[in-house]
Design a protein around this motif. Structure first.
Motif, PDB file in Angstrom:
ATOM      1  N   MET A 590       0.925  -1.307  -0.152  1.00 33.01           N
ATOM      2  CA  MET A 590      -0.108   0.028  -0.074  1.00 33.01           C
ATOM      3  C   MET A 590       0.797   1.438  -0.130  1.00 33.01           C
ATOM      4  SD  MET A 590      -2.937   1.039   2.724  1.00 33.01           S
ATOM      5  CE  MET A 590      -3.457  -0.633   2.705  1.00 33.01           C
ATOM      6  N   VAL A 591       1.987   1.387   0.864  1.00 31.81           N
ATOM      7  CA  VAL A 591       2.814   2.344   0.780  1.00 31.81           C
ATOM      8  C   VAL A 591       3.622   2.644  -0.439  1.00 31.81           C
ATOM      9  CG1 VAL A 591       4.742   3.489   1.914  1.00 31.81           C
ATOM     10  CG2 VAL A 591       3.104   2.418   3.399  1.00 31.81           C
ATOM     11  N   GLN A 592       4.131   1.350  -1.135  1.00 32.04           N
ATOM     12  CA  GLN A 592       4.716   1.309  -2.358  1.00 32.04           C
ATOM     13  C   GLN A 592       3.832   2.056  -3.324  1.00 32.04           C
ATOM     14  OE1 GLN A 592       6.091  -2.532  -2.836  1.00 32.04           O
ATOM     15  NE2 GLN A 592       7.949  -2.239  -1.579  1.00 32.04           N
ATOM     16  N   GLY A 642      -3.774  -9.850  17.980  1.00 32.98           N
ATOM     17  CA  GLY A 642      -5.248  -9.305  17.460  1.00 32.98           C
ATOM     18  C   GLY A 642      -5.542  -7.769  17.245  1.00 32.98           C
ATOM     19  N   SER A 643      -4.870  -7.115  18.357  1.00 32.23           N
ATOM     20  CA  SER A 643      -4.786  -5.594  18.523  1.00 32.23           C
ATOM     21  C   SER A 643      -3.783  -5.078  17.450  1.00 32.23           C
ATOM     22  CB  SER A 643      -4.630  -5.282  19.876  1.00 32.23           C
ATOM     23  OG  SER A 643      -3.421  -5.741  20.397  1.00 32.23           O
ATOM     24  N   LEU A 644      -2.665  -5.841  17.156  1.00 38.28           N
ATOM     25  CA  LEU A 644      -1.688  -4.948  16.533  1.00 38.28           C
ATOM     26  C   LEU A 644      -2.117  -5.154  14.965  1.00 38.28           C
ATOM     27  CD1 LEU A 644       1.271  -4.258  15.895  1.00 38.28           C
ATOM     28  CD2 LEU A 644       1.960  -6.593  15.967  1.00 38.28           C
ATOM     29  N   LEU A 645      -2.691  -6.211  14.563  1.00 32.94           N
ATOM     30  CA  LEU A 645      -3.034  -6.230  12.953  1.00 32.94           C
ATOM     31  C   LEU A 645      -4.149  -5.057  12.658  1.00 32.94           C
ATOM     32  CD1 LEU A 645      -3.724 -10.010  12.561  1.00 32.94           C
ATOM     33  CD2 LEU A 645      -1.684  -8.792  12.040  1.00 32.94           C
ATOM     34  N   PRO A 646      -5.112  -4.532  13.297  1.00 29.08           N
ATOM     35  CA  PRO A 646      -5.854  -3.494  12.686  1.00 29.08           C
ATOM     36  C   PRO A 646      -5.096  -2.192  12.849  1.00 29.08           C
ATOM     37  CG  PRO A 646      -7.100  -4.730  14.191  1.00 29.08           C
ATOM     38  CD  PRO A 646      -5.805  -5.404  14.347  1.00 29.08           C
ATOM     39  N   CYS A 647      -4.273  -1.911  13.892  1.00 27.19           N
ATOM     40  CA  CYS A 647      -3.425  -0.834  13.931  1.00 27.19           C
ATOM     41  C   CYS A 647      -2.466  -0.761  12.874  1.00 27.19           C
ATOM     42  CB  CYS A 647      -2.869  -0.817  15.229  1.00 27.19           C
ATOM     43  SG  CYS A 647      -3.854  -0.443  16.560  1.00 27.19           S
ATOM     44  N   LEU A 648      -1.949  -1.772  12.369  1.00 28.66           N
ATOM     45  CA  LEU A 648      -0.854  -1.753  11.384  1.00 28.66           C
ATOM     46  C   LEU A 648      -1.475  -1.371   9.935  1.00 28.66           C
ATOM     47  CD1 LEU A 648       1.969  -2.379  10.661  1.00 28.66           C
ATOM     48  CD2 LEU A 648       1.612  -4.632  10.072  1.00 28.66           C
ATOM     49  N   ALA A 649      -2.837  -2.024   9.717  1.00 28.03           N
ATOM     50  CA  ALA A 649      -3.428  -1.872   8.500  1.00 28.03           C
ATOM     51  C   ALA A 649      -3.657  -0.329   8.360  1.00 28.03           C
ATOM     52  CB  ALA A 649      -4.651  -2.787   8.350  1.00 28.03           C
ATOM     53  N   LEU A 650      -4.480   0.182   9.719  1.00 27.60           N
ATOM     54  CA  LEU A 650      -4.524   1.499   9.517  1.00 27.60           C
ATOM     55  C   LEU A 650      -3.614   2.470   9.389  1.00 27.60           C
ATOM     56  CD1 LEU A 650      -7.171   3.626   9.853  1.00 27.60           C
ATOM     57  CD2 LEU A 650      -6.845   3.316  12.510  1.00 27.60           C
ATOM     58  N   PHE A 651      -2.462   1.917   9.990  1.00 28.12           N
ATOM     59  CA  PHE A 651      -1.269   2.864  10.110  1.00 28.12           C
ATOM     60  C   PHE A 651      -0.777   3.184   8.592  1.00 28.12           C
ATOM     61  CE2 PHE A 651       3.574   2.953   9.927  1.00 28.12           C
ATOM     62  CZ  PHE A 651       3.833   3.948  10.412  1.00 28.12           C
ATOM     63  N   ALA A 652      -0.655   1.950   7.611  1.00 29.53           N
ATOM     64  CA  ALA A 652      -0.246   1.984   6.377  1.00 29.53           C
ATOM     65  C   ALA A 652      -1.287   2.748   5.620  1.00 29.53           C
ATOM     66  CB  ALA A 652      -0.034   0.678   5.998  1.00 29.53           C
ATOM     67  N   HIS A 653      -2.582   2.678   5.776  1.00 32.55           N
ATOM     68  CA  HIS A 653      -3.397   3.562   5.103  1.00 32.55           C
ATOM     69  C   HIS A 653      -3.575   5.074   5.473  1.00 32.55           C
ATOM     70  CE1 HIS A 653      -7.322   4.707   3.184  1.00 32.55           C
ATOM     71  NE2 HIS A 653      -7.804   5.021   4.322  1.00 32.55           N
ATOM     72  N   LEU A 654      -3.370   5.244   6.549  1.00 28.00           N
ATOM     73  CA  LEU A 654      -3.234   6.728   6.917  1.00 28.00           C
ATOM     74  C   LEU A 654      -1.915   7.428   6.451  1.00 28.00           C
ATOM     75  CD1 LEU A 654      -4.600   6.786  10.505  1.00 28.00           C
ATOM     76  CD2 LEU A 654      -5.770   7.560   8.490  1.00 28.00           C
ATOM     77  N   GLU A 687      11.224   5.113   5.425  1.00 24.27           N
ATOM     78  CA  GLU A 687      11.105   4.966   6.722  1.00 24.27           C
ATOM     79  C   GLU A 687       9.934   3.764   7.081  1.00 24.27           C
ATOM     80  OE1 GLU A 687      13.284   5.256   8.685  1.00 24.27           O
ATOM     81  OE2 GLU A 687      14.627   6.970   7.603  1.00 24.27           O
ATOM     82  N   THR A 688       9.039   4.193   6.396  1.00 23.77           N
ATOM     83  CA  THR A 688       7.881   3.204   6.799  1.00 23.77           C
ATOM     84  C   THR A 688       7.908   2.092   6.238  1.00 23.77           C
ATOM     85  OG1 THR A 688       6.267   5.413   6.629  1.00 23.77           O
ATOM     86  CG2 THR A 688       5.232   3.090   6.395  1.00 23.77           C
ATOM     87  N   LEU A 689       8.476   1.876   4.885  1.00 23.25           N
ATOM     88  CA  LEU A 689       8.862   0.712   4.281  1.00 23.25           C
ATOM     89  C   LEU A 689       9.860  -0.070   5.184  1.00 23.25           C
ATOM     90  CD1 LEU A 689       8.982   1.733   0.518  1.00 23.25           C
ATOM     91  CD2 LEU A 689       7.319   0.505   1.647  1.00 23.25           C
ATOM     92  N   SER A 690      11.116   0.513   5.712  1.00 18.76           N
ATOM     93  CA  SER A 690      12.039  -0.090   6.350  1.00 18.76           C
ATOM     94  C   SER A 690      11.270  -0.756   7.861  1.00 18.76           C
ATOM     95  CB  SER A 690      12.829   0.874   6.870  1.00 18.76           C
ATOM     96  OG  SER A 690      13.768   1.415   5.756  1.00 18.76           O
TER      97      SER A 690
END
Length: 980
Positions: A590-592, A642-654, A687-690
């Motif tokens: 998504m970031v790429q 379970g709490s990490l996955l939604p945060c990670l997806a939302l982080f990439a989207h934002l 930095e996000t990709l790293s």
């Protein structure tokens, strides 16, 4: 104690003695005090409650103190003291209830005073009272080892004795609760009493189980008759069910005499009867006294006693002693047989208890098998859920709903895993209980073998003693026979004496036969008892073998379950890691994609505002903080993925949205801030990709840190603050001046546009000829008409605004009116700006068309945009206008004129375009068939390209309109509640 309370009409003496007892230091003494005090509250004088209330706080402190002791009688004393305190509080609040809780139905109605609120509260208090009783019941049973015969031991009876009072209280409380609930259901709706019914059902099941378990204990069977509750609870929703209710009655039978004294009494009576029978027979044979003795030669012939007489007397004495000894032996044999029968009864009772325990173990084994089947089904369901999760993950692409569903499925998996762990603990506990039961069975077997050995040795000793006695009797009888032969030879002269001697010898032989028969019967009984003991031993050995077999099966099942649990845990860890890696990979893509779109030339035309960039940056920063916390929890506990996955997806989207919004904002920013913003966006993306790459590597997950991404977001936010427009912040008191300025600027822009159109028309007439001149004159003429219509519209709008201000401001000034209606004023300003800007853009487009550098489509779009802007101005003007206003009618007529002028511009533009296209039509006269076919194919390719391009442009137009609407809403404050 009970009689003493009735004698002194109180419990002062009782408490004076209790205060001197070390209740806080001796748990058993405190337990027995609770038992006695409970009986006093039930059966003592009515003033016992009044004299005991003052000690309620001391009992509470003692209960808390004993509650800290988790072993022995500590918890028992704590719960019993709480029960006594609850009982005192209940009787204090409800003085109509006696201590033993025995009341008639009429007295129960009087206790509630025929008030439904009182009955409701009384039912709640009875539920609390009964809950304390059941807690004590369950705690006592849980403290006993039910795999052994605890009810026949002193320690077990000490704990079970107070339960008699509890059973008496529970029977009355259950009966009164049922009657009160029927009465409440006749007065209140069923939904209101749902909580009462749920609580009653829970207590009904507990009380039924406890009554059933108590009735099977040997201790209660001879002291109290425990009632059995019905199979199903009463149906309170059916009023006629009250007639089917049967009040449970507890019966305490009268105390019977001790069974241990009966055999002794029987033996004494048997001894007395046998002695009297012997005396009567002796009198019948030899006379009632020695005066009539035929061998008393002193009375017959006056001669002195000789040796024969002394020998006969000596034989009579020996026979009497032998008979007494024989009677004693019979009594001892009877007592021994009674003791053996009692022991056999005890062994039978213990065997029945062991069979009951065996049945319980079999039931528990069946329950464990059912649990294992459920675990297998849950494992299959878990595998199906995992496969469905994998399928959903393949289908979904960068969608927040995918991550929410994934979170729900994963939560179910974690819950199932937790259930499996809890069930594993329960199975382990049950196996431990089964092992303890097996150990108890082995100890019972050893005890039975020892007791059988002791009984066998005792029986052998008794048999040896009987044999010795019989041998002695035989020897004595032989000696007696020999002596009688001597006497027969000596007494040949007396025929009557010889006959009597023969009769005596025959009676002695009959006595000997009877003794032999008695000894034979005793040996038969001993043999039967030995056979019974052997049968008991065989039964115990069979039970032991069955228990060992079941224990081995349970151990095998436990090992299989443990291996399954380990495999599930390992698979769960792998699935969690794969989910994290898949989510990080999707986020990385998504970031790429966002970075690639930043370099796309089609994205260069996209623009954005600094406010939108700041909002996106703030959301991304907050999500980064939540992601850091979720990452820390995942490192400490792998189940928290379970709490990490939604945060990670939302982080990439934002972050992706922030990068695109930053790139779009840089397109409208000055050069230097735009370059810095674009560079920071690229750095933030790298930095996000790293960080996402580190999350995908199992060895670098612990060291992954998003602090660099947060720092880049902070720098982007700082640049966004610099790019925010500062000139839009207008004070409310300046709004009135700004309206006039904008309206004046709009009028000036229209005048300027009209003048430019006149100049362009003059140049076209001087420079162009033919079709081009005709087309330009028609287009510029329609544009001039549109400008005149707009001028009329602006003037009508000014008149309507002036009328609105004059009619609505009252004593206030126009500036105050504009400040008061700031939202409406801002709408006017925005509409005026749009009209002026549209006029300028349309003149520029017409100029380019006349010069041959522009397109007719651009001119048509500009004219339509002016029509939309004027419609916005009309809508903003007539919001506060009166419906019957003449100026409003003029404004609406002017708006229709603008629409007609716009239609004229569009029509003239289309006509000019068609004339130009006809002039430039192709000449097919010199083209061959092949060339025409080639041109046809090229035209088809061009048509497809244009259709594809048209579709893309329409999508782009839709996105631009959506973004423009969002930016306009942020700038105009549409999200706030208010109206123009």
């Amino acid at each position: 104690c009970i009689l003493g309370t009735h004698h002194e009409k109180g419990a002062q003496t009782f408490w004076s003695v209790v205060n001197r007892l070390p209740l806080s230091g001796n748990a058993v003494l405190c337990w027995k005090f609770c038992h006695v005090f409970h009986k006093l509250l039930r059966d003592g004088h009515s003033n016992v409650l009044k004299d005991s209330v003052r000690y309620k706080n001391e009992l509470s402190d003692m209960s808390r103190m004993w509650g800290h002791l988790s072993e022995g009688y500590g918890q028992l004393c704590s719960i019993y003291l709480k029960l006594l305190r609850t009982k005192m509080e209940f009787h204090t609040k409800n003085p109509r209830f006696p201590g033993n809780l025995q009341m008639s139905d009429r007295q129960l109605d009087e206790a509630g005073e025929n008030d439904v609120n009182n009955f409701f509260q009384l039912t709640v208090e009875m539920f609390d009272y009964l809950e304390c009783e059941l807690n004590l019941f369950q705690t006592v049973f849980s403290s006993l080892d039910m795999s052994r015969s605890v009810s026949v031991t002193a320690a077990g009876q000490c704990r079970l004795a107070p339960l008699i009072q509890v059973i008496l209280d529970c029977s009355h409380l259950y009966d009164y609760t049922v009657k009160l609930l029927f009465k409440l259901h006749s007065c209140l709706p069923a939904d209101t009493l749902q909580g009462h019914r749920d609580r009653f059902l829970e207590q009904f099941r507990k009380l039924k189980d406890l009554f059933y378990r108590s009735s099977n204990l040997q201790y209660f069977k001879r002291l109290i008759q425990i009632p059995q509750l019905p199979e199903n609870p009463p149906n309170f929703l059916r009023a006629s069910a009250l007639s089917e209710h049967i009040s449970p009655v507890v019966v305490i039978p009268a105390e019977a005499s001790s069974p241990d004294s009966e055999p002794i009494t029987d033996l004494v009576e048997m001894d007395a009867a046998s002695q009297s029978l012997f005396d009567s027979k002796f009198d019948d044979i030899f006379g009632s006294s020695f005066s009539c003795d035929p061998f008393n030669f002193n009375s017959q012939n006056g001669m002195n006693k000789d040796d024969k007489d002394r020998l006969i007397e000596q034989l009579y004495g020996e026979i009497t002693a032998l008979k007494e000894e024989l009677e004693n032996f019979k009594a001892e044999s009877a007592r021994g047989s009674v003791q053996l029968r009692g022991r056999a009864s005890e062994l039978e009772a213990e065997l029945a208890e062991q069979q009951h325990l065996k049945q319980q173990a079999q039931d528990e084994s069946e329950f464990l098998r059912a649990e294992l089947e459920e675990l297998k089904k849950q494992r299959e369901d878990t595998e199906k859920a995992q496969r469905s999760l994998t399928e959903i993950e393949r289908r979904a692409q960068a969608n927040e709903q995918r991550y929410s569903k994934l979170k729900e499925k994963y939560s179910e998996l974690v819950q199932n895993h937790a259930d499996l762990l809890r069930k594993n603990a329960e199975v382990t506990k049950q196996i431990t209980v089964a092992r303890q039961a097996q150990g108890d069975v082995e100890r019972e077997k050893k005890e039975l073998e020892d007791s059988f050995q002791r009984v066998s040795e005792q029986a052998q000793r008794k048999s040896q003693e009987q044999a010795e006695v019989l041998e002695t009797l035989k020897q004595e009888l032989a000696a007696s026979r020999q002596e009688l032969r001597v006497l027969q030879g000596t007494l040949e002269s007396s025929t009557q004496a010889g006959a009597e001697q023969n009769t005596r010898i025959a009676s002695l032989e009959q006595e000997r036969d009877r003794l032999s028969q008695a000894a034979e019967q005793h040996r038969d009984k001993m043999a039967a008892l030995q056979a019974e003991l052997q049968q008991l031993r065989d039964t115990l050995s069979h039970e032991q073998e069955c228990s060992k077999t079941e224990l081995e099966m349970l151990q095998t099942q436990l090992r299989n379950k443990e291996s399954t649990e380990r495999a599930l845990q390992q698979r769960l860890a792998e699935e969690q890691l794969s989910l994290l890696q898949g989510t990080a990979h999707k986020a990385e893509r998504m970031v790429q994609d966002a970075l690639v779109r930043m370099e796309d030339p089609a994205h260069i035309s996209c623009t954005g505002s600094a406010d939108c960039l700041l909002s996106q940056t703030l959301a991304a920063s907050e999500c980064a903080e939540r992601l850091r916390d979720a990452h820390s929890k995942y490192l400490s506990d792998g189940a928290a993925v379970g709490s990490l996955l939604p945060c990670l997806a939302l982080f990439a989207h934002l972050v992706s949205n922030t990068l695109l919004q930053g790139s779009a904002t840089s397109h409208v920013a000055p050069v230097e801030p735009a370059d810095r913003l674009l560079e920071l966006c690229k750095q933030c993306g790298s930095e996000t990709l790293s960080y996402l790459s580190a999350l995908q590597d199992p060895g670098m997950v612990a060291n992954a840190d998003c602090s660099l991404v947060t720092a880049c977001l902070g720098q982007i936010s700082a640049i966004g603050e610099e790019l925010r427009p500062r000139g839009l912040d207008v004070k409310q008191e300046e709004l009135g001046d700004l309206v006039d300025k904008e309206m004046a600027a709009t009028a000036a822009a229209i005048e300027t546009a009209s003048a430019r159109i006149e100049k362009m028309l003059s140049k076209a007439r001087a420079a162009d000829t033919g079709v081009k001149l005709e087309v330009n004159e028609r287009i510029l003429g329609s544009c001039t008409g549109l400008m005149q219509a707009i001028r009329v519209l602006v003037l009508a709008s000014k008149d309507l605004q002036r009328e609105i201000v004059e009619s609505g401001r009252g004593a206030a000034s126009p500036k105050e009116f504009y400040a008061k209606n700031s939202r409406w004023t801002e709408g006017l300003i925005s509409a005026s700006k749009a009209v002026g800007w549209g006029a300028t853009v349309m003149v520029d487009a017409a100029d380019l068309v006349v010069q041959g550098k522009g397109t007719f489509e651009e001119l048509m779009v500009c004219s339509r945009e002016i029509a939309a802007s004027t419609a916005q101005l009309v809508a903003a003007s007539k919001v506060k206008a009166d419906k019957d206003s003449a100026n409003l009618c003029k404004l609406q007529q002017a708006s229709r004129g603008v629409n007609q002028a716009t239609a004229s511009v569009v029509a003239s533009t289309k006509a000019g375009k068609s004339q130009v296209e006809e002039k430039d039509s192709m000449d097919f006269s010199s083209m061959t068939l092949t060339q025409i076919k080639r041109q046809e194919m090229d035209s088809q390719v061009r048509v497809l390209e244009l259709e594809n391009q048209l579709q893309k442009e329409r999508q782009k137009l839709g996105e631009l309109r959506k973004k423009h609407y969002e930016l306009a809403g942020v700038a105009e404050g549409w999200e706030e509640d208010g109206e123009w």
